[in-house]
Design an enzyme around this catalytic site. Sequence first.
Site, short mmCIF file in Angstrom:
data_model
loop_
_atom_site.label_atom_id
_atom_site.label_comp_id
_atom_site.label_asym_id
_atom_site.label_seq_id
_atom_site.Cartn_x
_atom_site.Cartn_y
_atom_site.Cartn_z
CE1 TYR A 145 29.99 -7.74 0.12
CE2 TYR A 145 28.01 -8.23 1.38
CZ TYR A 145 28.62 -7.65 0.27
OH TYR A 145 27.87 -7.01 -0.68
CG HIS A 203 27.82 -5.31 3.27
ND1 HIS A 203 27.00 -5.00 2.21
CD2 HIS A 203 29.09 -5.07 2.84
CE1 HIS A 203 27.74 -4.58 1.20
NE2 HIS A 203 29.00 -4.61 1.55
#
Lengths: 748, 748
Positions: free
Chosen positions: B273, B428
């Site tokens: 990410y 996440h």
Amino acid sequence: MINRFARITALALSLMALVTASAAEERGGLILTQNGAALIRSELGDIPLFDSTLEQVRKEIDEEIAFGIDTPVPRDFSGGYTHQRHKANFFAMQKSGALFTILEEEKYAIYVRDMLFQYEDMYLDLPLHPQTRSYARGKLFWQCLNDANWLVYAAQAYDSIYDWLSEAEREELESNLFRPFADHLSIDSPQFFNRVHNHSTWGAAAVGMIGLVMQDQELIDRALYGLADDGLDTTSVDNDGGFIKVEGQEAGFFANLNEPFSPDGYYTEGPYYQRYAMYPFLIFAQALNNARPDLGILEYKDGVLLKAVDVLLNLTNSRGEFFAINDGQKGMSIQSYELVTAVNIAYRYGGKDPRLLSVAQQQGRVQLDDAGYAVASDLRNGLASKYQKGPANYSDGANGDQGGIALLRNGNEDLTALFKYSAQGLSHGHYDKLSLSLFEQSSEVLQDYGLARFVNIAQKGGGNYLPENTSWAKQSIAHNTLVLDETSHFGGSYDVGSQHHSELNFYNADSDILQVVSARENNAYPGVALLRTVVMIKDFGLEKPIILDIFKATTSSVHQFDLPFHYLGQILDTSFEYSAEPALLPLGESSGYQHLYLEGVGQTSDGIATFSWMNDNKFYTITSAVEETDSLLLTRLGANDPDFNLRRDPAFIIRRRSSGDTLFASIIEPHGSYDRVTESAVDSSSHVVNLTVIRDGADYTAVTFELTSGETKFFAMANNNADPNTVHTLSIDSVEYQWAGPYLYAER
Amino acid sequence: MINRFARITALALSLMALVTASAAEERGGLILTQNGAALIRSELGDIPLFDSTLEQVRKEIDEEIAFGIDTPVPRDFSGGYTHQRHKANFFAMQKSGALFTILEEEKYAIYVRDMLFQYEDMYLDLPLHPQTRSYARGKLFWQCLNDANWLVYAAQAYDSIYDWLSEAEREELESNLFRPFADHLSIDSPQFFNRVHNHSTWGAAAVGMIGLVMQDQELIDRALYGLADDGLDTTSVDNDGGFIKVEGQEAGFFANLNEPFSPDGYYTEGPYYQRYAMYPFLIFAQALNNARPDLGILEYKDGVLLKAVDVLLNLTNSRGEFFAINDGQKGMSIQSYELVTAVNIAYRYGGKDPRLLSVAQQQGRVQLDDAGYAVASDLRNGLASKYQKGPANYSDGANGDQGGIALLRNGNEDLTALFKYSAQGLSHGHYDKLSLSLFEQSSEVLQDYGLARFVNIAQKGGGNYLPENTSWAKQSIAHNTLVLDETSHFGGSYDVGSQHHSELNFYNADSDILQVVSARENNAYPGVALLRTVVMIKDFGLEKPIILDIFKATTSSVHQFDLPFHYLGQILDTSFEYSAEPALLPLGESSGYQHLYLEGVGQTSDGIATFSWMNDNKFYTITSAVEETDSLLLTRLGANDPDFNLRRDPAFIIRRRSSGDTLFASIIEPHGSYDRVTESAVDSSSHVVNLTVIRDGADYTAVTFELTSGETKFFAMANNNADPNTVHTLSIDSVEYQWAGPYLYAER
């Protein structure tokens, strides 16, 4: 016919022997000739691939010399220290000998001599190797095969220093080492030496090559024609279950050239063993070519040895790795030293095919001999051209009449379908008549499992064949072919399988749009005729070709039919509903089924089942015409595998219970790709929306399939007439189709 | 502290706005500047990497122009046509704009203009995207995130043709497309825009960049500081279960720079990410750097954005692929366009680190802007140096006080151990405190599963997160860390996990022989203190380093402890007896255990268990000190996975039932390799013959291990004192050890 020819040649040879014996004083060199070495010396520094190989070998051997010579008392299986050491020794000896001949530096001769005398010192006292597993035990190694490897290399090493040694030294080595060594491999081990088998090829090459160096005609004859009286019976089998003696079969090098190679150059055991056997075949042939040019060994059987090199190069994926047919460990490739030898010899003595130079370039090294020199100097001269692989149909059997192997392959070599309709393939054969494997570049799309063995990894059964090779890898269900009643072809009996082979129906790869192969198998199951037709179609604007697969079974009885597709990777989607099993149990009891877990079972009344998966960042879909009562099985390998010897690979199996004839029609479709960096999925869905069997008769089979573009295609074939000129007329839904030859591909 | 600084900067900026507004007439270019373009034009043909990139982009855009413009009515999830088309459009627009600026060929401007007007024509009438799954629906795409992607690129495209358009055209585009588009992403979607999250970074960059082009200070401020009043409450969650609003948290670009990056440049969600977020961070930063150099955005927080590029490059395997931490799709690498941008900007504006040039060379392309030009011309000038990756310890958390990520890595980068003792990592994040992953070059030795998602592959849940991401991939048992009582860390609760982080005990990578990291986790399980110490040792003449892993649990209660090793490949050998399960059943009920099949269970009274496997043609062995009552579990992923969303990966789990404190000591040993061409197995057996815990106290832990060479080594550590100067004395078997600092490695 060929055997008679061999006998005539034998006679000629015996006569020749009288002549050559007298000329034998002028030794020209067994593999690396004196003339060749002189030429090489004059060009050193100006033949890049030869120079770099020489440099690397020199570095390697200098390290070995620094390390010192160790000839341990034999003890281990392959993978263990003593095995690995003796193996390293024979390679080092041969290389050191070549360095001596080329560079004329005495330290390399000394190294060979000292090592040979260390072996000489121990050999006569050596008992059989302590490991008792082999049907033919060696002395340095657990099996004669490895002892034969040793002698093939040691003969070359000995040849390199032959003139440099004193006569007394030669006498000592020959009496105490080489002759008894050759005798152990032949007279003492007829079950190893006197058959048609890759083991025996090694045996013949070993005995023959030392015979050539020793100028011993008796050993040479023994190598070429085998033992006259071997005392073998026809019931014994080797460790792989192969028969040792077949009634009426010849032995020796010529017999091994006659039997396992088809006239096209396909070797009946498959490319993995062909690669292994090529070295003794070609190195002995090269030696015979040097010592007995009159014999024309490379022209023998219409140049079969040179053809075989071409077959081997073509039976590879885009990385040059051999397709796994029968027992074959995946990953073995044209990078092996056997293939370096093969390519060099085929180039030098086989008409200097410029395509072989590009293969040699890929291999990145050459033999340190006349052949390697020829390759390196012609590469330097810029003579190389691309080695373009293509479709092919190779016959199997000594006379080319025992079925074969076909490759369908599109122009850019992206997709290759391998169709096996061959003979049994001797003791390394698998029970997979009419099996299909599919490759996209170097990825396996539909895999052949290969062998269940970890070659030379001692922890896994000493590196030898594992029990799962028999219980799984050889079984029919381990392959992409039809299996009836959970029983392998020929009942999994080697005895029965060896008596039969499939028959080609037709093959045609002339068209850019369509390539096709069709073959029948009438003996795999009593009372059942199998006919499989595989079509590669590159049409309708699709980026990749599709495979149309039509498998017809004709029988009057009731059977369970399983058609497995051994895909790899992860399921993306299915058109049918299925239930995932809560607990995993073996699918069956035997014939390989005991190794499969059932993961899920589906069914559909749609008439077709589609199954999509992703592997190696590429997408694939199988679209199959199925019946409402068919079971769609999702399986996973690994049941009853207490030592975790098997990979946990998946399969999709279409199971049908049918009374009488039945037909499986499927399209296997590679499409699109996934990029893990851009995360873009291109063409991830199938382009086939329908597949229908519109005719399934004894005479004709016809299918149509429809594409997302709206096009509908039609494929029809005559099931019992492969004649290219016969005109067929077929009326379907009041449309009349007329064509000449065994099949028609058309718009619908 | 940082927030206060941001506010002060905000004030300065508002003052600056007055100045810049008047200077705004002289447009210099948002990303590709007018001056830069002039310089590039003058050197075209002499900057190879730039030239080849330009040629490729030109070819691509010429094809797009020939294909024509399609702006379909939004309909699909990611992976579907409309999604892919709109995505392709924004990339094409941006590239076409750059081509126009550099090449000054009007067709590229026309393409951008026509496409923008096609969007303008539809935008005001567009409802929310018909797919309703997102917590923040976009209009062109199913989620605002992708709409923000669109605007970041469209802003650049618009900037390229800004001066070329008429004022009326600009007015029309801004009123009907850009402003309402920016408003939808911010005012209409505060749950998307006004938080600290990679989504919001994209939102801020989108709104800010179009604001810069439109010279709209209000939009720029909104982007930099967020919405003052967003009406959000602190209980809402997004699709990943992440909290939308955290009490007292700032929003906007500065807040997103403050929060997720640690002072070392590690981004709390992990590299996958981070890579995704880097593009909006850096492209907006580059734009701000051009338009507002006074703001010093690249120096902000001690240059954290440039540090982050270095962290990202270091968190990769030998192929440049990011290590999977938290949600991360494997295979994503430095080849992504985000990293091209990152490397180019970091080079141009971050002190021209010559190591970045070699990375750019590997990437094989550059940005078509000033930064890409700087890279290409300096590469041409031969300024590149090697990018050597090394060990590292990166703090996590805005202030660097929330644990971290450590890499142990040997000199030639062959072996990398990744140790995670970080914070939760936002939505996440996975529940894997003190987890270990191990890599040999590009192979995974001990894997982190990664995510359960097939990004952009429509067949798999529309390409979105799959249910198994929560039920398996996030769970503790999916990682190489200790799991108690078949329950994930923090009970698998995001709420609880977000409140805690692990704590570094000590880290040292100064020695060539030994690198070490140690961290504790006291909150994963109530009443249990976990302390894991990972040591990479390159010693005793072994070719590869070994990993000594000491995992200590301190508790007064009874627990079941599972320590999994997620290896890949095939088992070669175990020192312990085990029984293979006849039928496969799930290992447990929940917390990921429901997805594991139990394949076998072993036990041993030897005191150690060794477990050897082979993967990717390399050998590995785990040697672990075990108790007689420990169960040694062999598992396989795939249970309760009806859609086959999970890979069928294996694990070896040491299970112990213990009352009170316990210690797991293991050595993970990479050794040797296998060559499939020569079929030689080198160093296939472990070199570790014993491993003994000789001290397991609250104060000290000590182990010894013995090697096949006969050497015995000793490792001791202080469990509660990381001070490098404290002197410790430990007496074991009447030998007294004395050392300074938290650990001792010595001969025994």
